[in-house]
Design a protein around this motif. Structure first.
Motif, PDB file in Angstrom:
ATOM      1  N   ALA A 145       0.820  -1.222   0.000  1.00  0.00           N
ATOM      2  CA  ALA A 145       0.000   0.000   0.000  1.00  0.00           C
ATOM      3  C   ALA A 145       0.851   1.268   0.000  1.00  0.00           C
ATOM      4  CB  ALA A 145      -0.928   0.005   1.211  1.00  0.00           C
ATOM      5  N   ASP A 146       2.076   1.155   0.512  1.00  0.00           N
ATOM      6  CA  ASP A 146       2.944   2.333   0.592  1.00  0.00           C
ATOM      7  C   ASP A 146       3.550   2.726  -0.755  1.00  0.00           C
ATOM      8  OD1 ASP A 146       2.443   2.622   3.266  1.00  0.00           O
ATOM      9  OD2 ASP A 146       4.204   1.479   3.908  1.00  0.00           O
ATOM     10  N   ILE A 147       3.259   1.987  -1.789  1.00  0.00           N
ATOM     11  CA  ILE A 147       3.760   2.346  -3.117  1.00  0.00           C
ATOM     12  C   ILE A 147       3.009   3.550  -3.680  1.00  0.00           C
ATOM     13  CG2 ILE A 147       2.201   0.931  -4.530  1.00  0.00           C
ATOM     14  CD1 ILE A 147       4.669   0.106  -6.192  1.00  0.00           C
ATOM     15  N   LYS A 148       1.827   3.808  -3.170  1.00  0.00           N
ATOM     16  CA  LYS A 148       1.006   4.903  -3.700  1.00  0.00           C
ATOM     17  C   LYS A 148       1.759   6.230  -3.655  1.00  0.00           C
ATOM     18  CE  LYS A 148      -3.649   6.868  -3.498  1.00  0.00           C
ATOM     19  NZ  LYS A 148      -4.995   6.773  -2.887  1.00  0.00           N
ATOM     20  N   GLN A 170      -4.633  -5.561  -7.199  1.00  0.00           N
ATOM     21  CA  GLN A 170      -4.928  -6.386  -6.033  1.00  0.00           C
ATOM     22  C   GLN A 170      -4.901  -5.578  -4.734  1.00  0.00           C
ATOM     23  OE1 GLN A 170      -3.104 -10.224  -5.737  1.00  0.00           O
ATOM     24  NE2 GLN A 170      -3.438 -10.725  -7.901  1.00  0.00           N
ATOM     25  N   ALA A 171      -4.241  -4.412  -4.796  1.00  0.00           N
ATOM     26  CA  ALA A 171      -4.187  -3.553  -3.605  1.00  0.00           C
ATOM     27  C   ALA A 171      -5.207  -2.424  -3.677  1.00  0.00           C
ATOM     28  CB  ALA A 171      -2.788  -2.968  -3.462  1.00  0.00           C
ATOM     29  N   GLY A 172      -6.115  -2.494  -4.656  1.00  0.00           N
ATOM     30  CA  GLY A 172      -7.152  -1.490  -4.778  1.00  0.00           C
ATOM     31  C   GLY A 172      -6.687  -0.175  -5.374  1.00  0.00           C
ATOM     32  N   VAL A 178       0.763   5.766  -9.291  1.00  0.00           N
ATOM     33  CA  VAL A 178       2.223   5.827  -9.211  1.00  0.00           C
ATOM     34  C   VAL A 178       2.742   6.516 -10.473  1.00  0.00           C
ATOM     35  CG1 VAL A 178       2.357   3.733  -7.805  1.00  0.00           C
ATOM     36  CG2 VAL A 178       2.574   3.570 -10.304  1.00  0.00           C
ATOM     37  N   THR A 179       4.006   6.839 -10.462  1.00  0.00           N
ATOM     38  CA  THR A 179       4.672   7.389 -11.648  1.00  0.00           C
ATOM     39  C   THR A 179       5.784   6.432 -12.054  1.00  0.00           C
ATOM     40  OG1 THR A 179       4.256   9.661 -10.919  1.00  0.00           O
ATOM     41  CG2 THR A 179       5.954   9.347 -12.596  1.00  0.00           C
ATOM     42  N   THR A 180       5.746   5.936 -13.279  1.00  0.00           N
ATOM     43  CA  THR A 180       6.771   4.993 -13.715  1.00  0.00           C
ATOM     44  C   THR A 180       7.959   5.729 -14.326  1.00  0.00           C
ATOM     45  OG1 THR A 180       5.712   4.661 -15.873  1.00  0.00           O
ATOM     46  CG2 THR A 180       5.101   3.149 -14.100  1.00  0.00           C
ATOM     47  N   ILE A 181       9.144   5.199 -14.057  1.00  0.00           N
ATOM     48  CA  ILE A 181      10.397   5.725 -14.595  1.00  0.00           C
ATOM     49  C   ILE A 181      11.029   4.619 -15.441  1.00  0.00           C
ATOM     50  CG2 ILE A 181      12.656   6.699 -14.074  1.00  0.00           C
ATOM     51  CD1 ILE A 181      10.323   8.449 -13.175  1.00  0.00           C
ATOM     52  N   ASN A 182      11.105   4.829 -16.745  1.00  0.00           N
ATOM     53  CA  ASN A 182      11.658   3.804 -17.631  1.00  0.00           C
ATOM     54  C   ASN A 182      13.135   3.580 -17.324  1.00  0.00           C
ATOM     55  OD1 ASN A 182      11.508   1.911 -19.686  1.00  0.00           O
ATOM     56  ND2 ASN A 182      12.084   3.368 -21.273  1.00  0.00           N
ATOM     57  N   THR A 183      13.486   2.360 -16.961  1.00  0.00           N
ATOM     58  CA  THR A 183      14.851   2.017 -16.555  1.00  0.00           C
ATOM     59  C   THR A 183      15.231   0.690 -17.198  1.00  0.00           C
ATOM     60  OG1 THR A 183      14.399   3.057 -14.406  1.00  0.00           O
ATOM     61  CG2 THR A 183      16.388   1.698 -14.577  1.00  0.00           C
ATOM     62  N   SER A 184      16.363   0.650 -17.851  1.00  0.00           N
ATOM     63  CA  SER A 184      16.761  -0.581 -18.543  1.00  0.00           C
ATOM     64  C   SER A 184      17.128  -1.666 -17.542  1.00  0.00           C
ATOM     65  CB  SER A 184      17.949  -0.322 -19.470  1.00  0.00           C
ATOM     66  OG  SER A 184      19.152  -0.206 -18.729  1.00  0.00           O
ATOM     67  N   ASP A 185      17.069  -2.898 -17.994  1.00  0.00           N
ATOM     68  CA  ASP A 185      17.437  -4.022 -17.135  1.00  0.00           C
ATOM     69  C   ASP A 185      18.899  -3.935 -16.718  1.00  0.00           C
ATOM     70  OD1 ASP A 185      18.064  -4.500 -19.863  1.00  0.00           O
ATOM     71  OD2 ASP A 185      18.305  -6.633 -19.477  1.00  0.00           O
ATOM     72  N   ALA A 186      19.744  -3.363 -17.583  1.00  0.00           N
ATOM     73  CA  ALA A 186      21.168  -3.250 -17.271  1.00  0.00           C
ATOM     74  C   ALA A 186      21.435  -2.251 -16.152  1.00  0.00           C
ATOM     75  CB  ALA A 186      21.942  -2.846 -18.523  1.00  0.00           C
ATOM     76  N   THR A 197      15.433   6.714  -5.686  1.00  0.00           N
ATOM     77  CA  THR A 197      14.705   5.483  -6.009  1.00  0.00           C
ATOM     78  C   THR A 197      14.049   4.927  -4.755  1.00  0.00           C
ATOM     79  OG1 THR A 197      16.244   4.946  -7.802  1.00  0.00           O
ATOM     80  CG2 THR A 197      14.855   3.160  -6.983  1.00  0.00           C
ATOM     81  N   THR A 198      12.726   4.785  -4.797  1.00  0.00           N
ATOM     82  CA  THR A 198      12.010   4.265  -3.630  1.00  0.00           C
ATOM     83  C   THR A 198      11.171   3.031  -3.960  1.00  0.00           C
ATOM     84  OG1 THR A 198      10.150   5.770  -4.034  1.00  0.00           O
ATOM     85  CG2 THR A 198      11.898   6.527  -2.546  1.00  0.00           C
ATOM     86  N   ALA A 199      11.081   2.692  -5.257  1.00  0.00           N
ATOM     87  CA  ALA A 199      10.311   1.510  -5.656  1.00  0.00           C
ATOM     88  C   ALA A 199      10.760   1.084  -7.044  1.00  0.00           C
ATOM     89  CB  ALA A 199       8.816   1.805  -5.659  1.00  0.00           C
ATOM     90  N   LEU A 200      10.711  -0.220  -7.295  1.00  0.00           N
ATOM     91  CA  LEU A 200      11.038  -0.710  -8.632  1.00  0.00           C
ATOM     92  C   LEU A 200      10.408  -2.074  -8.855  1.00  0.00           C
ATOM     93  CD1 LEU A 200      13.393  -3.058  -8.251  1.00  0.00           C
ATOM     94  CD2 LEU A 200      14.904  -1.102  -8.081  1.00  0.00           C
ATOM     95  N   VAL A 201      10.370  -2.465 -10.108  1.00  0.00           N
ATOM     96  CA  VAL A 201       9.892  -3.789 -10.501  1.00  0.00           C
ATOM     97  C   VAL A 201      10.922  -4.380 -11.440  1.00  0.00           C
ATOM     98  CG1 VAL A 201       7.982  -5.120 -11.467  1.00  0.00           C
ATOM     99  CG2 VAL A 201       7.527  -2.890 -10.421  1.00  0.00           C
ATOM    100  N   THR A 202      11.309  -5.614 -11.205  1.00  0.00           N
ATOM    101  CA  THR A 202      12.281  -6.268 -12.077  1.00  0.00           C
ATOM    102  C   THR A 202      12.134  -7.776 -11.972  1.00  0.00           C
ATOM    103  OG1 THR A 202      14.610  -6.272 -12.764  1.00  0.00           O
ATOM    104  CG2 THR A 202      14.172  -6.332 -10.389  1.00  0.00           C
ATOM    105  N   TRP A 203      13.053  -8.493 -12.602  1.00  0.00           N
ATOM    106  CA  TRP A 203      13.008  -9.950 -12.679  1.00  0.00           C
ATOM    107  C   TRP A 203      14.364 -10.508 -12.271  1.00  0.00           C
ATOM    108  CZ3 TRP A 203      12.559  -6.487 -16.651  1.00  0.00           C
ATOM    109  CH2 TRP A 203      13.697  -6.328 -17.456  1.00  0.00           C
ATOM    110  N   ASN A 204      14.447 -11.798 -12.107  1.00  0.00           N
ATOM    111  CA  ASN A 204      15.718 -12.449 -11.761  1.00  0.00           C
ATOM    112  C   ASN A 204      16.656 -12.492 -12.956  1.00  0.00           C
ATOM    113  OD1 ASN A 204      15.660 -13.192  -9.009  1.00  0.00           O
ATOM    114  ND2 ASN A 204      14.158 -14.776  -9.454  1.00  0.00           N
ATOM    115  N   PRO A 205      17.984 -12.375 -12.729  1.00  0.00           N
ATOM    116  CA  PRO A 205      18.660 -12.380 -11.428  1.00  0.00           C
ATOM    117  C   PRO A 205      18.754 -11.016 -10.760  1.00  0.00           C
ATOM    118  CG  PRO A 205      20.298 -12.388 -13.151  1.00  0.00           C
ATOM    119  CD  PRO A 205      18.960 -12.446 -13.846  1.00  0.00           C
TER     120      PRO A 205
END
Length: 371
Positions: A145-148, A170-172, A178-186, A197-205
């Motif tokens: 919820a704190d991502i808002k 799922q969190a309503g 939110v505001t997305t910031i385009n950031t490369s995987d590298a 930076t206070t939040a991000l989404v990524t994948w493994n590794p």
């Protein structure tokens, strides 16, 4: 996107594609000029299958190394070349342009690249779904919820963006919260260390590396949306129709290899170690990747999932997201412009413009021991 694979990067390129048959391919070629229409089956033709590095796709190069590809190709009298493309988007480009016959792809990318580009493809095998390989990280909070109101670093219009949308739902909340910031995987691991930076989404590794850092909290991951970030092998539909023995050989290769790598003995361990080396990591790293990769080792289970209404629901969510973000191209006036066919005659979108098909028949052959 998961693993070491490049995610759906073709944001600008895909947006420029149209649903017309003469749409974009590699280097700006049209599908027609680059040969997207498959050539008729010919004697001694070598079929090409391309893969990129990701834990769930490493069975392909291992199968080639171990002689499994040759075994099944010889059985069905076909020639198969399996090779790596270093860039995931480039592999999709090559498939979309008709330069290769099959490619490893997520269903989202299959929709937004070849399908949106006019190429009719079939999901030959459902290999796995992300079961924690993708995650949402907050700095200094363990509550989603704190991502808002925060800025979220991610690869925009990739499956990371899709995962964020589902987490917010799922969190309503919704994406505008939110505001997305385009950031490369590298760059995304380094980005986490920045003060802003206070939040991000990524994948493994990358996800695993960020989780180790001070103040990092994983507040949502793909295990919460099972079956939605789906990895497959897609093949040109006309090529498969004209060459069913190719489909049988590829299916045989896949399930024999999965059977070996899933064994809890020396042979299974050796296969996984070989796959780790082929993917550029160590055995421990590869085993960690597999833990958050829900492999469909049993072809019966994979075929059943292809016919499950849950797949239709998941695919509908993916296509709705893709259309809403312009990933079907400028010619897509409606989310229904692209047709997606499922077993039993169910179709999402246009029945007259089907560009992606889920066909469980080859998986069923493997399940029934008829390969």
């Amino acid at each position: 996107m998961r693993g070491w694979r490049k995610p759906l990067r073709m944001v600008a390129a895909v947006a420029a594609c149209t649903l017309a048959l003469g749409s974009c391919g590699k280097g700006g070629e049209t599908a027609a000029s680059s040969g997207a229409a498959p050539a008729p089956a010919a004697a001694n033709r070598e079929f090409t299958i391309v893969w990129t590095i990701y834990a769930g796709w490493m069975p392909w190069p291992y199968a080639q190394q171990a002689g499994i590809v040759k075994k099944w190709a010889d059985k069905y009298g076909v020639k198969i070349k399996i090779f790596q493309v270093n860039d995931y988007v480039e592999s999709l480009n090559q498939f979309s342009a008709g330069k290769v016959d099959a490619v490893t792809s997520t269903t989202m990318d299959a929709l937004t690249v070849p399908a949106a580009g006019g190429r009719d493809s079939t999901v030959l095998m459902i290999g796995d779904y992300s079961n924690g390989n993708d995650g949402v990280i907050l700095k200094g909070s363990d509550r989603l919820a704190d991502i808002k109101g925060r800025q979220v670093n991610l690869v925009e219009n990739s499956v990371s963006h899709y995962l964020l949308a589902r987490a917010l739902e799922q969190a309503g909340m919704k994406l505008p919260d939110v505001t997305t910031i385009n950031t490369s995987d590298a760059d995304i691991v380094a980005a986490f260390g920045a003060t802003q930076t206070t939040a991000l989404v990524t994948w493994n590794p990358q996800l695993s590396e960020i989780r180790k850092q001070s103040g990092a909290h994983e507040v949502f991951n793909s295990s919460k949306i099972p079956g939605e970030i789906l990895d497959t092998l897609i093949i040109d539909t006309a090529t498969l129709k004209a060459n069913p023995n190719l489909g049988k050989a590829l299916t045989g290769i896949w399930y024999e290899t999965l059977s070996i790598m899933s064994r809890n003995d020396a042979q299974g361990a050796a296969a996984r170690a070989a796959m780790a080396k082929l993917s550029g990591t160590d055995t421990a790293g590869f085993e960690s990747q597999l833990k958050t990769t829900r492999l469909y080792v049993d072809p019966k289970e994979a075929a059943a999932f292809a016919a499950d209404p849950a797949l239709v629901t998941a695919t509908d969510r993916v296509r709705q997201f893709s259309f809403a973000h312009g990933l079907f191209g400028q010619a897509a006036r409606s989310v229904d412009d692209i047709g997606i066919a499922f077993p039993g005659g169910k179709v999402l979108g246009s029945k007259s413009n089907i560009r992606l098909r889920f066909d469980p028949s080859y998986m069923a052959m493997a399940a029934d021991g008829k390969l």
